[in-house]
Design a protein around this motif. Sequence first.
Motif, PDB file in Angstrom:
ATOM      1  N   LEU A 169       0.836  -1.191   0.000  1.00  0.00           N
ATOM      2  CA  LEU A 169       0.000   0.000   0.000  1.00  0.00           C
ATOM      3  C   LEU A 169       0.871   1.240   0.000  1.00  0.00           C
ATOM      4  N   VAL A 170       0.604   2.122  -0.938  1.00  0.00           N
ATOM      5  CA  VAL A 170       1.303   3.410  -0.979  1.00  0.00           C
ATOM      6  C   VAL A 170       0.242   4.498  -0.901  1.00  0.00           C
TER       7      VAL A 170
ATOM      8  N   LEU B  71      -1.313  -0.847  -4.338  1.00  0.00           N
ATOM      9  CA  LEU B  71      -2.579  -0.131  -4.252  1.00  0.00           C
ATOM     10  C   LEU B  71      -2.300   1.238  -3.652  1.00  0.00           C
ATOM     11  N   ALA B  72      -2.841   2.301  -4.264  1.00  0.00           N
ATOM     12  CA  ALA B  72      -2.617   3.660  -3.741  1.00  0.00           C
ATOM     13  C   ALA B  72      -3.873   4.147  -3.022  1.00  0.00           C
ATOM     14  N   ARG B  73      -3.743   4.423  -1.756  1.00  0.00           N
ATOM     15  CA  ARG B  73      -4.849   4.893  -0.905  1.00  0.00           C
ATOM     16  C   ARG B  73      -4.292   5.924   0.077  1.00  0.00           C
TER      17      ARG B  73
ATOM     18  N   ILE C 118      -7.286   2.219   6.156  1.00  0.00           N
ATOM     19  CA  ILE C 118      -6.000   1.696   5.657  1.00  0.00           C
ATOM     20  C   ILE C 118      -5.941   0.171   5.860  1.00  0.00           C
ATOM     21  N   VAL C 119      -6.378  -0.256   7.037  1.00  0.00           N
ATOM     22  CA  VAL C 119      -6.378  -1.698   7.321  1.00  0.00           C
ATOM     23  C   VAL C 119      -7.297  -2.425   6.337  1.00  0.00           C
ATOM     24  N   ARG C 120      -8.476  -1.832   6.066  1.00  0.00           N
ATOM     25  CA  ARG C 120      -9.412  -2.478   5.130  1.00  0.00           C
ATOM     26  C   ARG C 120      -8.784  -2.572   3.740  1.00  0.00           C
ATOM     27  N   SER C 121      -8.037  -1.546   3.350  1.00  0.00           N
ATOM     28  CA  SER C 121      -7.359  -1.598   2.043  1.00  0.00           C
ATOM     29  C   SER C 121      -6.327  -2.716   2.031  1.00  0.00           C
TER      30      SER C 121
END
Length: 328
Positions: A287-288, A303-305, A318-321
């Motif tokens: 994750l970025v 994945l960008a979030r 963030i955890v869900r992503s």
Amino acid sequence: MRVTALAGGIGGARFLRGVLAALPDADVTVIGNTGDDITLHGLRICPDLDTVMYTLGGGISAERGWGREDESFVVAEELAAYGVGPAWFGLGDRDLATHLVRTEMLDAGYPLSDVVRALCERWQPGVRLLPMTDDRVETHVVIADDDGQRAVHFQEWWLRLRAAVPAQAIVPLRAETAKPAPGVLDAIGEADVVLLPPSNPVVSIGTILAVPGVRDAVRETAAPVVGVSPIIGGAAVRGMADACLTAIGVETSAQAVGVHYGGRGRAAVPSAAADAAAPAGLLDGWLVDTVDAGAVVPGATVLARPLLMTDLAATVAIVRSALEVAGV
Ligand code: GDP
Ligand code: CA
């Protein structure tokens, strides 16, 4: 669901708060970094384990992010009046009780993992907190200044020198002969998902991975492994992680840290990058932050979030992503 996370201090602990809120019924095991541990005034101090324990147990100072809420520093002031340092390490009065209990138990022969379990009986952090090892591993930093080349304890470099003196090397001393603490390798091997929170990639996650067997366990687990970048837009969100990355020759960018961990080459969403000869790394997902969209880690799904843990809701997202990219 069984979740296993590797964790340093503040970044790890804040992320874990989100894990518990997102997955209230999950069985969460945290493998904590002990490379920052130090002995001061005869007391064994484990800053990262305590940060996780206090944060999840409701005792952390919200303002500082480390140490206890409602803290006083009377003992530290008295030590200073005697001219006894180091002044650069914050030792609060309430916090001292934890170090006294820990040191007494260690001196009585209990392994650190038993001590952590005993301390957690009070704090009830809601996770199974394991030190990475029961053996003593201490990170030291090789620097060169007016006194010549020498190695200082990581805490001295980080707190007294504010990581402003370039590190020529960062060495987790005695890591090569350390054994993972009981339960560590099984927690990685038997997890449904393994998470690498946005902890310092060098002196938090890197130190845990340096304990023989841990890196291979992460590489070989059947569970998906997902990491969250502590670097956003080319800078650490908090602290001096850039100085650590520079010391190991890794650029301070979300992509470079992802590449440093490496993709496992079995990304859930195959991509051209994943198909290219991927290194046998650690990550299925990375994750970025949205500002780092476009980052590529061969062998991993990126994945960008938004990755700022501004409050619990943002952290839960963030955890869900991370779970989404893990496919669990
Ligand atoms: P320490 O042992 O207390 O230094 O804590 P960790 O190693 O667990 O985490 C430190 C890292 O957390 C730093 O490199 C920060 O960049 C990162 N960090 C802190 N806050 C945030 C945040 O809100 N979002 C992200 N993505 N990273 C963060
Ligand atoms: Ca730390």
